[in-house]
Design an enzyme around this catalytic site. Structure first.
Site, mmCIF file in Angstrom:
data_model
loop_
_atom_site.group_PDB
_atom_site.id
_atom_site.type_symbol
_atom_site.label_atom_id
_atom_site.label_comp_id
_atom_site.label_asym_id
_atom_site.label_seq_id
_atom_site.Cartn_x
_atom_site.Cartn_y
_atom_site.Cartn_z
ATOM 1 N N ARG A 1 43.365 -5.147 -1.027
ATOM 2 C CA ARG A 1 43.400 -6.612 -1.035
ATOM 3 C C ARG A 1 42.116 -7.098 -0.369
ATOM 4 N NH1 ARG A 1 47.296 -10.923 -0.735
ATOM 5 N NH2 ARG A 1 46.649 -12.619 0.653
ATOM 6 N N HIS B 1 45.179 -11.683 -9.475
ATOM 7 C CA HIS B 1 46.292 -11.393 -8.560
ATOM 8 C C HIS B 1 47.440 -10.783 -9.380
ATOM 9 C CE1 HIS B 1 48.604 -11.350 -5.042
ATOM 10 N NE2 HIS B 1 48.649 -12.619 -4.721
ATOM 11 N N GLN C 1 51.228 -10.291 -8.205
ATOM 12 C CA GLN C 1 51.926 -11.583 -8.150
ATOM 13 C C GLN C 1 52.503 -11.946 -9.513
ATOM 14 O OE1 GLN C 1 52.041 -13.865 -5.255
ATOM 15 N NE2 GLN C 1 53.630 -14.757 -6.527
ATOM 16 N N ASP D 1 49.341 -23.703 -5.905
ATOM 17 C CA ASP D 1 48.820 -22.813 -4.876
ATOM 18 C C ASP D 1 48.048 -23.704 -3.899
ATOM 19 O OD1 ASP D 1 47.962 -20.586 -3.469
ATOM 20 O OD2 ASP D 1 46.494 -19.933 -4.958
ATOM 21 N N CYS E 1 52.966 -19.366 -4.809
ATOM 22 C CA CYS E 1 52.741 -17.981 -4.382
ATOM 23 C C CYS E 1 52.709 -17.833 -2.864
ATOM 24 C CB CYS E 1 51.482 -17.410 -5.018
ATOM 25 S SG CYS E 1 50.031 -18.439 -4.774
ATOM 26 N N ARG F 1 58.011 -10.193 -5.011
ATOM 27 C CA ARG F 1 56.758 -9.462 -4.832
ATOM 28 C C ARG F 1 57.043 -7.994 -4.515
ATOM 29 N NH1 ARG F 1 52.158 -11.620 -3.090
ATOM 30 N NH2 ARG F 1 51.292 -9.588 -3.596
#
Length: 339
Positions: free
Chosen positions: A107, A134, A137, A230, A271, A316
């Site tokens: 990440r 991502h 996700q 987001d 998210c 997730r």
């Protein structure tokens, strides 16, 4: 025989719609096993490196718990724990870690970094987030949609806010691949790159989904089964907050905008983390500076009856578990499923 064995999971565009659908459905299966306390140690004895250049709550927690549930040992390596990129190149780091670990999560910032880790480590590498994409996700998000509606094909998802960030890119191409109509409501300056839009349009032609980019938030939410947003300023992004917030104010998800969908069944997705109140340092500072009770989403909607944000957050972990198990678990996943 495992179709996914030893493959890396770096970005959604590397996978077909049937492959993405398999991972979503496998995640749903693993969620069932977890909730019914049925052991599923597909990665017994494996060692997993968790590389984090960016801080994290959900990604780190998900990879850690998923690894342990699968019987593997996760080892967290933060940006201050290894020489990553400072005293040792990404390529050399990849070669070392690949000899010690069975899989690597990354990440951070550059997509090139995660691609190099995959190229030179010789083990499956999973993208926990980069500036461009991502993908873990996405498996969680479309699992959440499928749980709520029983299907994906023909649904309409509206994303509002900064369309050029990793979430805008990922939702655009993944929805298009899975036959979900995707609307991006954003100022033109914050639309996804033309190259990403082109990828989505090509995928949409195959799947029969519809892609809409619009500056009009009301048009964007018409007929939406899900509204998604987001944070307006991404982690590490160097922008003028006043300019960005004033640009995006019309795209805030609030009750008035939710009412414009024309549907009673619309769900709210995010998210996370979200600045829906003043209970965070950043949310409080921005809220006080711009005299807003919330930034990208109002608290009444975030915590309202339409919100599935915490189901989405839990998903997730199940999604990441599915990706890890499929690529590293020696499972029986025949190629014929994807022809």
């Amino acid at each position: 025989m495992n179709h996914f064995q030893n493959k890396s999971f770096l970005k959604e565009i590397d996978f077909s719609s049937s492959e993405l659908t398999y991972l979503i459905d496998f995640a749903a299966h693993l969620k069932y096993l977890k909730h019914h306390n049925i052991p599923h140690p597909y990665l017994q004895g494996k060692n997993i490196a968790l590389l984090f250049e960016k801080t994290s709550t959900r990604t780190r927690s998900s990879f850690t718990v998923a690894s342990i549930d699968l019987g593997a040992h996760p080892e967290f390596l933060g940006k201050n724990d290894i020489q990553f990129g400072k005293k040792e190149s990404t390529i050399d780091t990849a070669k070392v870690l690949g000899r010690m670990f069975d899989g690597i999560e990354y990440r951070g910032f550059a997509q090139e970094t995660v691609e190099q880790l995959a190229q030179y480590s010789g083990v499956p590498v999973w993208n926990g987030l980069t500036n461009e994409w991502h993908p873990t996700q996405m498996i969680a998000d479309f699992l959440t949609l499928k749980e709520n509606f029983g299907h994906l094909n023909g649904l309409t998802l509206t994303y509002l806010g900064d369309g050029r960030n990793n979430m805008g890119n990922s939702l655009l191409v993944t929805a298009a691949k899975l036959g979900v109509n995707i609307h991006i409501g954003a100022p033109k300056a914050l639309w996804p790159a033309d190259s990403v839009v082109k990828l989505a349009q090509e995928a949409a032609q195959k799947s029969g989904s519809h892609v809409l980019l619009t500056e009009d938030p009301t048009e964007a939410v018409q007929g939406a089964d899900a509204l998604y947003t987001d944070v307006w300023i991404s982690m590490g992004e160097d922008v003028d907050p006043a300019e960005r917030i004033n640009l995006l104010k019309p795209y805030q998800i609030n009750q008035a905008l939710l009412d414009q969908t024309g549907k009673d069944s619309t769900i709210i997705m995010h998210c996370l983390p979200a600045y829906h109140d003043h209970l965070t340092e950043v949310g409080k500072a921005l809220g006080e500076q711009f005299q807003m009770a919330a930034i990208e989403i109002t608290d009444d909607v975030f915590n309202g009856p339409h919100s599935v944000v915490f189901d989405e957050a839990e998903n997730r972990m199940h999604a990441i578990k599915a990706i890890m198990a499929a690529t590293l678990g020696d499972l029986f996943i025949p190629d014929q499923l994807f022809e």
